[in-house]
Enzyme design. Structure first.
Site, short mmCIF file in Angstrom:
data_model
loop_
_atom_site.label_atom_id
_atom_site.label_comp_id
_atom_site.label_asym_id
_atom_site.label_seq_id
_atom_site.Cartn_x
_atom_site.Cartn_y
_atom_site.Cartn_z
N SER A 1 0.79 -1.22 0.00
CA SER A 1 0.00 0.00 0.00
C SER A 1 0.83 1.28 0.00
CB SER A 1 -0.94 0.01 1.20
OG SER A 1 -0.21 0.05 2.41
N HIS B 1 -4.70 -3.47 -2.99
CA HIS B 1 -4.25 -2.54 -4.04
C HIS B 1 -4.03 -3.22 -5.39
CE1 HIS B 1 -3.95 0.79 -1.24
NE2 HIS B 1 -3.58 -0.13 -0.37
N LYS C 1 -11.45 0.45 -2.81
CA LYS C 1 -10.37 1.11 -3.54
C LYS C 1 -10.68 1.08 -5.04
CE LYS C 1 -7.47 1.04 0.38
NZ LYS C 1 -6.78 0.23 1.37
#
Ligand SMILES: *Cc1c(COP(=O)(O)O)cnc(C)c1O
Length: 397
Positions: free
Chosen positions: A191, A219, A250
């Protein structure tokens, strides 16, 4: 009303806050008056945004918004109770079926956040007789989860296979009378550093030592691999990983956390994950939006968006190389060291209308403060040029 203090609670907190200020570690919330996008309104000022994890520009996408609005119209706003009581609304089931299909696993279970997924899962699976082995740069939610589980914690140097093997060998000397389990946890794309874990080798090691593996694809999901399935799928090792975790907040543009894996794992977590059991189900609108996002990822538009993101990253890399390895995902760390240097750099960019946050302890180690720029499929090539131009100017001095 009488406002005389009954004790020194507030002065004590003020003193602690002052210590943070002295160390350049004080943090404040900046109110945003616009949706997440490449332009955000902060304190009345429009900023070109390089801070969001909305890597594909889905957080304000019409398909997700329509799905969320429809879910509100059909299922209302609140979920009423924990999923196990009466809050297991249809949108959660649709989301979990879509997710399991997308990740090619038997089952999926969603949580209110990725943080809650980590806490619930590690605490359900591990106890005091067990061992958990973490990458040095693993996300805070896994560290907190590991501590709360009561398992013995060992840390291996970041992405260091020899050190991981050392730690796994050590567990062999520990498994005495009790039936001790070992779980290795890593992120797939990290991250704060943006680099990738050597997943195939890690899977090889955990198999060699009979350990379990959990990967956090927060991610990577949406960004890496075919259709954005993540790094485990791309590396061809997904089927050998016991627990695949991630967030819907995300690249998927919505909110919530997920665990993908065997049917037994999902059933076990429904029975044992306390952050799932003792918490009201999230709003159905976020589940519906996440389902729409996963469908979008697998459409031609999803492909276009991933391609656009990778083109922006290539442009960034060819315009600006700052002792930077090629990032594996959409995260570009520019490590500056001292906390005040990172704060200063972020402030200077912001004066030019560019928002790149300074990341400091405890998000990264002390003295490893940095700018963390994130790119999105929604950025134009011109946006990226503005960023690289400003970064060149900044690092020249
Ligand atoms: C953001 C993040 C999480 C937590 O997910 P949320 O849904 O935001 O709670 C977990 N792991 C990593 C690596 C993250 O970056």
């Amino acid at each position: 009303m009488d406002h005389r203090p009954v004790n020194d609670f507030v002065p004590e907190l003020e003193q602690r806050l002052n210590t943070l200020r002295e160390q350049n570690l004080f943090r404040e919330l900046g109110r945003v008056d616009s949706p997440q996008s490449t332009q955000i309104q902060v304190a009345g000022k429009a900023l070109l945004n390089f801070s969001s994890n909305d890597y594909l520009g889905l957080a304000d996408h019409p398909a997700l918004k329509t799905a969320a609005v429809r879910a509100v119209e059909k299922f209302g706003v609140g979920s009423g109770a924990s999923r196990l009581v009466c809050g297991s609304l249809a949108p959660f089931h649709e989301l979990e079926e879509t997710l399991a299909c997308f990740k090619k696993t038997q089952a999926a279970l969603t949580f209110s956040t990725g943080y809650a997924a980590a806490i619930g899962t590690l605490c359900a699976l591990l106890g005091r007789d067990d061992i958990v082995i973490l990458d040095k740069l693993i996300h805070a939610c896994i560290i907190d989860a590991a501590k709360l589980s009561g398992a013995k914690i060992r840390v291996f140097a970041h992405n260091d296979l020899a050190d991981l093997e050392d730690k796994l060998s050590w567990t062999k000397s520990q498994s005495g009378r009790q039936k001790s389990r070992t779980l290795v946890v890593t992120e797939t794309i990290f991250s704060m550093d943006g680099d990738a874990a050597p997943l195939r080798e890690i899977v090889g090691l955990k198999n060699k030592f009979g350990a379990w593996l959990m990967v956090d694809e927060a991610h990577a999901t949406g960004v890496a691999g075919k259709d954005g399935r993540g790094l485990a799928d791309e590396a061809g090792v997904a089927a050998q990983i016991e627990i695949q975790m991630g967030t819907l907040g995300k690249a998927l543009g919505a909110s919530g956390g997920y665990i993908c894996g065997s049917r037994a794992l999902a059933d076990f977590l429904v029975n044992r994950a306390r952050s799932f059991i003792f918490s009201t189900a999230p709003v159905p609108a976020s589940a519906a939006a996440a389902t729409a996002a996963i469908q979008l990822l697998q459409s031609p538009e999803g492909e276009q968006r991933r391609n656009a993101l990778h083109q922006r990253l290539e442009q960034f890399n060819s315009d600006f190389l700052f002792a930077n390895q090629k990032p594996a995902g959409a995260i570009i760390p520019i490590i500056l060291g001292q906390e005040d240097r990172a704060m200063d750099a972020s402030r200077k960019l912001r004066e030019q209308g560019i928002f790149v946050p300074a990341i400091r302890y405890p998000s990264v180690a002390r003295g490893k403060a940095r700018l963390r720029a994130t790119l999105s499929a929604a950025h134009s090539p011109g946006d990226v040029s503005v960023l690289t131009g400003a970064l060149k100017e900044l690092t020249r001095r």
